[in-house]
Scaffold this motif. Sequence first.
Motif, PDB file in Angstrom:
ATOM      1  N   MET A   4       8.020  -5.266   9.356  1.00 10.97           N
ATOM      2  CA  MET A   4       6.679  -5.146   9.896  1.00 10.97           C
ATOM      3  C   MET A   4       5.686  -5.693   8.866  1.00 10.97           C
ATOM      4  O   MET A   4       5.697  -5.283   7.717  1.00 10.97           O
ATOM      5  CB  MET A   4       6.406  -3.682  10.215  1.00 10.97           C
ATOM      6  N   THR A   5       4.835  -6.606   9.285  1.00  5.93           N
ATOM      7  CA  THR A   5       3.884  -7.220   8.362  1.00  5.93           C
ATOM      8  C   THR A   5       2.717  -6.273   8.085  1.00  5.93           C
ATOM      9  O   THR A   5       2.532  -5.266   8.779  1.00  5.93           O
ATOM     10  CB  THR A   5       3.332  -8.535   8.946  1.00  5.93           C
ATOM     11  N   ILE A   6       1.942  -6.626   7.081  1.00  5.26           N
ATOM     12  CA  ILE A   6       0.779  -5.814   6.715  1.00  5.26           C
ATOM     13  C   ILE A   6      -0.212  -5.773   7.871  1.00  5.26           C
ATOM     14  O   ILE A   6      -0.757  -4.714   8.202  1.00  5.26           O
ATOM     15  CB  ILE A   6       0.126  -6.375   5.439  1.00  5.26           C
ATOM     16  N   GLN A   7      -0.434  -6.911   8.501  1.00  7.40           N
ATOM     17  CA  GLN A   7      -1.367  -6.972   9.626  1.00  7.40           C
ATOM     18  C   GLN A   7      -0.890  -6.092  10.780  1.00  7.40           C
ATOM     19  O   GLN A   7      -1.697  -5.414  11.412  1.00  7.40           O
ATOM     20  CB  GLN A   7      -1.530  -8.412  10.092  1.00  7.40           C
ATOM     21  N   ASP A   8       0.405  -6.071  11.046  1.00  7.08           N
ATOM     22  CA  ASP A   8       0.940  -5.220  12.104  1.00  7.08           C
ATOM     23  C   ASP A   8       0.771  -3.740  11.776  1.00  7.08           C
ATOM     24  O   ASP A   8       0.475  -2.930  12.660  1.00  7.08           O
ATOM     25  CB  ASP A   8       2.421  -5.523  12.350  1.00  7.08           C
ATOM     26  N   ARG A   9       0.939  -3.382  10.517  1.00  9.79           N
ATOM     27  CA  ARG A   9       0.768  -1.984  10.113  1.00  9.79           C
ATOM     28  C   ARG A   9      -0.693  -1.557  10.242  1.00  9.79           C
ATOM     29  O   ARG A   9      -0.990  -0.442  10.685  1.00  9.79           O
ATOM     30  CB  ARG A   9       1.273  -1.792   8.693  1.00  9.79           C
ATOM     31  N   ILE A  10      -1.614  -2.444   9.869  1.00  9.81           N
ATOM     32  CA  ILE A  10      -3.042  -2.138  10.017  1.00  9.81           C
ATOM     33  C   ILE A  10      -3.386  -2.015  11.502  1.00  9.81           C
ATOM     34  O   ILE A  10      -4.093  -1.094  11.914  1.00  9.81           O
ATOM     35  CB  ILE A  10      -3.902  -3.218   9.329  1.00  9.81           C
ATOM     36  N   LYS A  11      -2.877  -2.938  12.314  1.00  4.54           N
ATOM     37  CA  LYS A  11      -3.147  -2.929  13.754  1.00  4.54           C
ATOM     38  C   LYS A  11      -2.630  -1.645  14.401  1.00  4.54           C
ATOM     39  O   LYS A  11      -3.323  -1.030  15.219  1.00  4.54           O
ATOM     40  CB  LYS A  11      -2.475  -4.136  14.399  1.00  4.54           C
ATOM     41  N   THR A  12      -1.451  -1.204  14.011  1.00  6.95           N
ATOM     42  CA  THR A  12      -0.881   0.038  14.553  1.00  6.95           C
ATOM     43  C   THR A  12      -1.739   1.231  14.179  1.00  6.95           C
ATOM     44  O   THR A  12      -2.014   2.096  15.016  1.00  6.95           O
ATOM     45  CB  THR A  12       0.554   0.230  14.018  1.00  6.95           C
ATOM     46  N   VAL A  63     -14.630   3.887  13.651  1.00 11.56           N
ATOM     47  CA  VAL A  63     -15.144   3.182  12.479  1.00 11.56           C
ATOM     48  C   VAL A  63     -14.109   3.291  11.367  1.00 11.56           C
ATOM     49  O   VAL A  63     -13.588   4.372  11.094  1.00 11.56           O
ATOM     50  CB  VAL A  63     -16.494   3.773  12.017  1.00 11.56           C
ATOM     51  N   PHE A  64     -13.828   2.150  10.739  1.00 12.45           N
ATOM     52  CA  PHE A  64     -12.824   2.115   9.688  1.00 12.45           C
ATOM     53  C   PHE A  64     -13.414   1.513   8.424  1.00 12.45           C
ATOM     54  O   PHE A  64     -14.157   0.542   8.477  1.00 12.45           O
ATOM     55  CB  PHE A  64     -11.619   1.264  10.133  1.00 12.45           C
ATOM     56  N   LEU A  65     -13.068   2.118   7.302  1.00 16.12           N
ATOM     57  CA  LEU A  65     -13.425   1.583   6.000  1.00 16.12           C
ATOM     58  C   LEU A  65     -12.244   0.777   5.479  1.00 16.12           C
ATOM     59  O   LEU A  65     -11.096   1.038   5.848  1.00 16.12           O
ATOM     60  CB  LEU A  65     -13.737   2.721   5.024  1.00 16.12           C
ATOM     61  N   ARG A  66     -12.526  -0.165   4.640  1.00 11.74           N
ATOM     62  CA  ARG A  66     -11.452  -0.954   4.047  1.00 11.74           C
ATOM     63  C   ARG A  66     -10.512  -0.066   3.244  1.00 11.74           C
ATOM     64  O   ARG A  66      -9.317  -0.289   3.177  1.00 11.74           O
ATOM     65  CB  ARG A  66     -12.074  -2.034   3.161  1.00 11.74           C
ATOM     66  N   SER A  67     -11.058   0.996   2.667  1.00 12.07           N
ATOM     67  CA  SER A  67     -10.250   1.897   1.845  1.00 12.07           C
ATOM     68  C   SER A  67      -9.300   2.765   2.678  1.00 12.07           C
ATOM     69  O   SER A  67      -8.411   3.400   2.121  1.00 12.07           O
ATOM     70  CB  SER A  67     -11.161   2.786   0.998  1.00 12.07           C
ATOM     71  N   ASP A  68      -9.470   2.796   3.997  1.00 12.43           N
ATOM     72  CA  ASP A  68      -8.549   3.550   4.853  1.00 12.43           C
ATOM     73  C   ASP A  68      -7.142   2.966   4.828  1.00 12.43           C
ATOM     74  O   ASP A  68      -6.183   3.638   5.191  1.00 12.43           O
ATOM     75  CB  ASP A  68      -9.043   3.562   6.301  1.00 12.43           C
ATOM     76  N   PHE A  69      -7.019   1.721   4.410  1.00 10.47           N
ATOM     77  CA  PHE A  69      -5.742   1.023   4.453  1.00 10.47           C
ATOM     78  C   PHE A  69      -5.186   0.731   3.060  1.00 10.47           C
ATOM     79  O   PHE A  69      -4.291  -0.084   2.924  1.00 10.47           O
ATOM     80  CB  PHE A  69      -5.902  -0.286   5.236  1.00 10.47           C
ATOM     81  N   LYS A  70      -5.718   1.396   2.035  1.00 10.82           N
ATOM     82  CA  LYS A  70      -5.283   1.076   0.673  1.00 10.82           C
ATOM     83  C   LYS A  70      -3.852   1.510   0.393  1.00 10.82           C
ATOM     84  O   LYS A  70      -3.226   1.002  -0.536  1.00 10.82           O
ATOM     85  CB  LYS A  70      -6.242   1.674  -0.350  1.00 10.82           C
ATOM     86  N   ASP A  71      -3.287   2.412   1.201  1.00 11.29           N
ATOM     87  CA  ASP A  71      -1.900   2.801   1.005  1.00 11.29           C
ATOM     88  C   ASP A  71      -0.924   1.801   1.629  1.00 11.29           C
ATOM     89  O   ASP A  71       0.274   1.856   1.376  1.00 11.29           O
ATOM     90  CB  ASP A  71      -1.651   4.195   1.572  1.00 11.29           C
ATOM     91  N   ILE A  72      -1.438   0.875   2.424  1.00 11.47           N
ATOM     92  CA  ILE A  72      -0.588  -0.128   3.071  1.00 11.47           C
ATOM     93  C   ILE A  72      -0.320  -1.307   2.150  1.00 11.47           C
ATOM     94  O   ILE A  72       0.810  -1.778   2.046  1.00 11.47           O
ATOM     95  CB  ILE A  72      -1.229  -0.607   4.391  1.00 11.47           C
ATOM     96  N   ALA A  73      -1.371  -1.800   1.481  1.00 15.28           N
ATOM     97  CA  ALA A  73      -1.214  -2.985   0.639  1.00 15.28           C
ATOM     98  C   ALA A  73      -2.358  -3.060  -0.370  1.00 15.28           C
ATOM     99  O   ALA A  73      -3.233  -2.200  -0.402  1.00 15.28           O
ATOM    100  CB  ALA A  73      -1.199  -4.244   1.506  1.00 15.28           C
ATOM    101  N   GLU A  74      -2.347  -4.128  -1.150  1.00 13.31           N
ATOM    102  CA  GLU A  74      -3.389  -4.379  -2.144  1.00 13.31           C
ATOM    103  C   GLU A  74      -4.719  -4.719  -1.463  1.00 13.31           C
ATOM    104  O   GLU A  74      -4.765  -5.027  -0.276  1.00 13.31           O
ATOM    105  CB  GLU A  74      -2.977  -5.552  -3.040  1.00 13.31           C
ATOM    106  N   ASP A  84      -6.828  -7.341  -1.629  1.00 10.51           N
ATOM    107  CA  ASP A  84      -6.965  -8.670  -1.031  1.00 10.51           C
ATOM    108  C   ASP A  84      -6.123  -8.817   0.234  1.00 10.51           C
ATOM    109  O   ASP A  84      -6.541  -9.454   1.203  1.00 10.51           O
ATOM    110  CB  ASP A  84      -6.576  -9.758  -2.022  1.00 10.51           C
ATOM    111  N   GLN A  85      -4.918  -8.251   0.211  1.00 10.46           N
ATOM    112  CA  GLN A  85      -4.044  -8.342   1.376  1.00 10.46           C
ATOM    113  C   GLN A  85      -4.619  -7.583   2.559  1.00 10.46           C
ATOM    114  O   GLN A  85      -4.564  -8.054   3.702  1.00 10.46           O
ATOM    115  CB  GLN A  85      -2.656  -7.809   1.034  1.00 10.46           C
ATOM    116  N   VAL A  86      -5.197  -6.421   2.302  1.00  8.22           N
ATOM    117  CA  VAL A  86      -5.844  -5.650   3.370  1.00  8.22           C
ATOM    118  C   VAL A  86      -7.026  -6.432   3.918  1.00  8.22           C
ATOM    119  O   VAL A  86      -7.243  -6.491   5.132  1.00  8.22           O
ATOM    120  CB  VAL A  86      -6.286  -4.256   2.858  1.00  8.22           C
ATOM    121  N   GLY A  87      -7.790  -7.072   3.038  1.00  8.42           N
ATOM    122  CA  GLY A  87      -8.928  -7.893   3.470  1.00  8.42           C
ATOM    123  C   GLY A  87      -8.503  -9.020   4.385  1.00  8.42           C
ATOM    124  O   GLY A  87      -9.138  -9.290   5.402  1.00  8.42           O
ATOM    125  N   ARG A  88      -7.411  -9.704   4.039  1.00 10.96           N
ATOM    126  CA  ARG A  88      -6.907 -10.785   4.897  1.00 10.96           C
ATOM    127  C   ARG A  88      -6.437 -10.243   6.237  1.00 10.96           C
ATOM    128  O   ARG A  88      -6.694 -10.841   7.286  1.00 10.96           O
ATOM    129  CB  ARG A  88      -5.771 -11.533   4.199  1.00 10.96           C
TER     130      ARG A  88
END
Length: 134
Positions: free
Chosen positions: A1-9, A18-29, A31-35
């Motif tokens: 499962m890619t990082i984008q798929d994990r964020i999408k799920t 509403v989501f903050l960028r920091s909500d996904f910091k446990d998924i990846a780094e 820059d990767q979360v930003g992409r």
Amino acid sequence: MTIQDRIKTRVKRSKRSVFLRSDFKDIAEYDQVGRGLRNLVKDGLLMKIGYGLYTRIRQNRITGKPMPDNTSGADGVLIEAMERLGVDYKLDNLSSLNISGESTQIPANIKIILNNPRFTRKISIGKQGINDDR
């Protein structure tokens, strides 16, 4: 499962809109979360409303344009964003009278008044926003 798929799920399963960028910091780094978030904005799942702030969107049934996926609309998204950021705010007089039941007049848009003048982050959804001098 890619990082984008994990964020999408995570976005699809979440009850908040509403989501903050920091909500996904446990998924990846960082820059990767930003992409991943940037790609989800391109795909039409999210809308960027401010620096590090995103909201889930859906297509409007009448116009076919994207709109926030929140039962309270853009007003609810702005209020949720303020609460997620921990910013102290109050509503304008007409809106607070309507919410408390003292008035039957319904304002067209809720105006959010910030109690902290040092908060300068711009948050906007369409024509409505906070610190958005148009």
